[in-house]
Scaffold this active site. Structure first.
Site, PDB file in Angstrom:
ATOM      1  N   ARG A 205      37.784   1.117  -6.342  1.00  0.00           N
ATOM      2  CA  ARG A 205      38.437   0.514  -7.515  1.00  0.00           C
ATOM      3  C   ARG A 205      39.372   1.487  -8.234  1.00  0.00           C
ATOM      4  O   ARG A 205      40.071   1.097  -9.163  1.00  0.00           O
ATOM      5  CB  ARG A 205      37.405  -0.057  -8.495  1.00  0.00           C
ATOM      6  CG  ARG A 205      38.079  -0.912  -9.575  1.00  0.00           C
ATOM      7  CD  ARG A 205      37.119  -1.525 -10.562  1.00  0.00           C
ATOM      8  NE  ARG A 205      36.052  -0.661 -10.981  1.00  0.00           N
ATOM      9  CZ  ARG A 205      36.185   0.327 -11.869  1.00  0.00           C
ATOM     10  NH1 ARG A 205      37.353   0.587 -12.425  1.00  0.00           N
ATOM     11  NH2 ARG A 205      35.152   1.061 -12.192  1.00  0.00           N
TER      12      ARG A 205
ATOM     13  N   TYR B 198      56.941 -19.148  -8.083  1.00  0.00           N
ATOM     14  CA  TYR B 198      55.740 -19.523  -7.330  1.00  0.00           C
ATOM     15  C   TYR B 198      54.759 -20.164  -8.321  1.00  0.00           C
ATOM     16  O   TYR B 198      54.606 -19.690  -9.452  1.00  0.00           O
ATOM     17  CB  TYR B 198      55.148 -18.272  -6.696  1.00  0.00           C
ATOM     18  CG  TYR B 198      53.786 -18.486  -6.102  1.00  0.00           C
ATOM     19  CD1 TYR B 198      53.637 -19.180  -4.911  1.00  0.00           C
ATOM     20  CD2 TYR B 198      52.652 -18.001  -6.730  1.00  0.00           C
ATOM     21  CE1 TYR B 198      52.386 -19.398  -4.373  1.00  0.00           C
ATOM     22  CE2 TYR B 198      51.391 -18.211  -6.186  1.00  0.00           C
ATOM     23  CZ  TYR B 198      51.266 -18.908  -5.012  1.00  0.00           C
ATOM     24  OH  TYR B 198      50.030 -19.121  -4.477  1.00  0.00           O
TER      25      TYR B 198
ATOM     26  N   ASP C 125      59.832 -10.730  -6.848  1.00  0.00           N
ATOM     27  CA  ASP C 125      58.843 -11.148  -5.865  1.00  0.00           C
ATOM     28  C   ASP C 125      59.600 -11.360  -4.557  1.00  0.00           C
ATOM     29  O   ASP C 125      60.379 -12.299  -4.414  1.00  0.00           O
ATOM     30  CB  ASP C 125      58.171 -12.449  -6.346  1.00  0.00           C
ATOM     31  CG  ASP C 125      57.079 -12.936  -5.399  1.00  0.00           C
ATOM     32  OD1 ASP C 125      57.158 -12.628  -4.194  1.00  0.00           O
ATOM     33  OD2 ASP C 125      56.163 -13.633  -5.857  1.00  0.00           O
TER      34      ASP C 125
ATOM     35  N   LYS D 183      51.008 -13.368   2.931  1.00  0.00           N
ATOM     36  CA  LYS D 183      51.978 -14.167   3.666  1.00  0.00           C
ATOM     37  C   LYS D 183      52.532 -13.357   4.853  1.00  0.00           C
ATOM     38  O   LYS D 183      51.783 -13.009   5.737  1.00  0.00           O
ATOM     39  CB  LYS D 183      53.068 -14.641   2.714  1.00  0.00           C
ATOM     40  CG  LYS D 183      52.521 -15.181   1.363  1.00  0.00           C
ATOM     41  CD  LYS D 183      51.685 -16.445   1.530  1.00  0.00           C
ATOM     42  CE  LYS D 183      50.918 -16.814   0.259  1.00  0.00           C
ATOM     43  NZ  LYS D 183      51.696 -16.909  -0.960  1.00  0.00           N
TER      44      LYS D 183
HETATM   45  C1  LIG Z   1      51.420 -16.855  -2.268  1.00  0.00           C
HETATM   46  C2  LIG Z   1      52.411 -16.286  -3.203  1.00  0.00           C
HETATM   47  C3  LIG Z   1      52.009 -15.546  -4.320  1.00  0.00           C
HETATM   48  C4  LIG Z   1      50.547 -15.340  -4.670  1.00  0.00           C
HETATM   49  O1  LIG Z   1      49.902 -14.578  -3.700  1.00  0.00           O
HETATM   50  P1  LIG Z   1      48.313 -14.692  -3.415  1.00  0.00           P
HETATM   51  O2  LIG Z   1      48.131 -13.686  -2.334  1.00  0.00           O
HETATM   52  O3  LIG Z   1      48.015 -16.085  -3.040  1.00  0.00           O
HETATM   53  O4  LIG Z   1      47.624 -14.298  -4.684  1.00  0.00           O
HETATM   54  C5  LIG Z   1      52.994 -15.021  -5.128  1.00  0.00           C
HETATM   55  N1  LIG Z   1      54.299 -15.219  -4.884  1.00  0.00           N
HETATM   56  C6  LIG Z   1      54.726 -15.937  -3.821  1.00  0.00           C
HETATM   57  C7  LIG Z   1      56.188 -16.118  -3.600  1.00  0.00           C
HETATM   58  C8  LIG Z   1      53.803 -16.495  -2.951  1.00  0.00           C
HETATM   59  O5  LIG Z   1      54.225 -17.219  -1.906  1.00  0.00           O
END
Ligand SMILES: *Cc1c(COP(=O)(O)O)cnc(C)c1O
Length: 415
Positions: A51, A105, A175, A200
């Protein structure tokens, strides 16, 4: 071997950057360090603890992502939302203003409107670089964008946003999940920080939840302090799985790019399709921005069926492409944003956001492009068929179970 991560090509960085070489065996892969207790004092006098975000497997990911995004340092988290929430909470305080992109998102949208505002942070939403210029207030602390965005694949001029941030001393964050570091690097364009849902494309195999922030040494230092308090770390086994996935990122993304480009072109010519949203298409509203700042246009696209009533039938006729949430894995997935990611919006909000009931989002996988096009061709054919393989409804976690019964979005209210 040239070990300067900034000089190697992206494929080489995917494979070699950050690897924890094991001096006791000379093994080619980073060992998995599972301990949650480490000797102290030790040779480095570091207080190692999962952590505290400083175990060997976490550091492997940090070094690899810093090399891929050309940042000074990085920090891996237990999910994309852990990365995003920790970053926002670490940098914003009551009375600050933060300017966000309109097309966020869904999870980020909820975080901003439900949690940040509750803590007394002023938030506002904008679409273009020009709108962000007009949004700057005396208390603006942060600009947050996504490019390409979900689910319309809108792109924002990253250089213009970075310049704006520098001019006003405002932190700029993007992002970069949809683009991946293979297709787009915002830090060399002037951005202060890049965030990914590593769930992803970075992991790429739909079997790990993780997130990452890449930035300067100073920002990652501050973020690590906050993250230690918030506690959203990633465990050693998941770090190892993510490291393994990252080794093939460049190779996978090339195939995602190629398949998505082909499918976008195919869909564009289909009479049942009213419009295709893919930044690689010259017809896309932000194509020129995308062409300037991206090396490839990514594996995400969406399209609007002329008749929204035909959406469910089309999904039921798909044999290869699976109706499911999430994205960025090797397998192709489809979802209907009005019933999934954007279901919490009112019909009115959805209409303003241009998310129609006939909109279908596709995460194009790395199967053979011909097979995927054939699957969409068959599914768009309105004639009733008996599919040899139809997908069962997703479980409540969003994962599909065995394909035994017809897919039905009406059962999906909680996802
Ligand atoms: C899935 C996603 C998130 C969130 O990610 P998690 O791993 O599900 O917490 C944030 N931004 C985008 C563009 C995403 O596709």
């Amino acid at each position: 071997m040239n070990n300067d991560p900034k000089q190697n090509g992206l494929s080489t960085r995917c494979i070699h950057a950050g690897t924890h070489l094991d001096p006791s065996t000379g093994g080619a892969c980073s060992p998995i360090y599972t301990s949650s207790a480490y000797a102290f004092p030790n040779s480095t006098n570091a207080n190692i603890y999962p952590r505290y975000f400083n175990t060997p497997n976490q550091r492997v990911i940090n070094r690899k992502l810093a090399a891929l995004e050309q940042g000074e340092d990085a920090l891996v988290f237990g999910s994309g939302m852990a990365a995003i929430s920790t970053f926002l909470f670490a940098h914003l305080k009551p009375g600050d203003h933060a300017a966000f992109q309109t097309d966020l998102y869904g999870g980020t949208q909820q975080l901003v409107t439900k949690e940040l505002t509750r803590l007394g942070v002023e938030v506002s939403f904008h679409r273009t670089a020009a709108e962000f210029v007009a949004a700057i207030r005396s208390n603006t602390r942060l600009i947050y964008v996504e490019s390409p965005s979900n689910p319309l694949l809108r792109c924002v001029d990253l250089s213009a946003i970075a310049t704006l941030g520098r001019k006003h001393g405002v932190l700029t964050v993007v992002d970069n999940t949809f683009a991946t570091p293979i297709n787009q690097n915002p830090i060399p364009l002037g951005f202060d920080a890049v965030i990914h849902s590593a769930t992803k494309y970075l992991n790429g195999h739909s079997d790990v939840n993780a997130g990452v922030v890449v930035s300067s040494t100073a920002i990652i230092g501050r973020l690590t302090e906050a993250a230690t308090n918030y506690g959203g770390m990633l465990d050693a086994h998941s770090c190892y799985q993510l490291e393994r996935g990252l080794k093939t990122l460049a190779l996978r993304v090339r195939q995602h790019n190629e398949n998505a480009g082909r499918i976008a072109q195919f869909l564009q010519t289909h009479p049942a399709v009213a419009r295709v949203n893919y930044p690689g298409l010259p017809e896309h509203s932000d194509h020129s921005i995308a062409a300037r700042q991206m090396r490839g246009f990514g594996g995400m696209l969406s399209f609007e069926l002329r008749d929204p009533a035909l959406v469910d039938g089309m999904l039921n006729r798909l044999r290869l492409v699976m109706p499911a949430l999430s994205l960025g894995g090797v397998e192709s997935l489809v979802c209907v944003p009005s019933k999934t990611s954007h279901r919490l919006m009112t019909a009115d909000e959805r209409q303003r956001a241009d998310i129609g009931d006939g909109l279908v989002r596709v995460s194009v996988g790395i199967e053979d492009g011909d097979d995927l096009i054939e699957d969409f061709e068959r599914a768009l054919d309105a004639k009733p068929q008996s599919p040899e393989r139809v997908w069962a409804q997703a479980s409540r976690t969003g994962a599909a179970s065995h394909p035994t019964s017809a897919w039905d979005f009406r059962t999906m209210k909680d996802e």
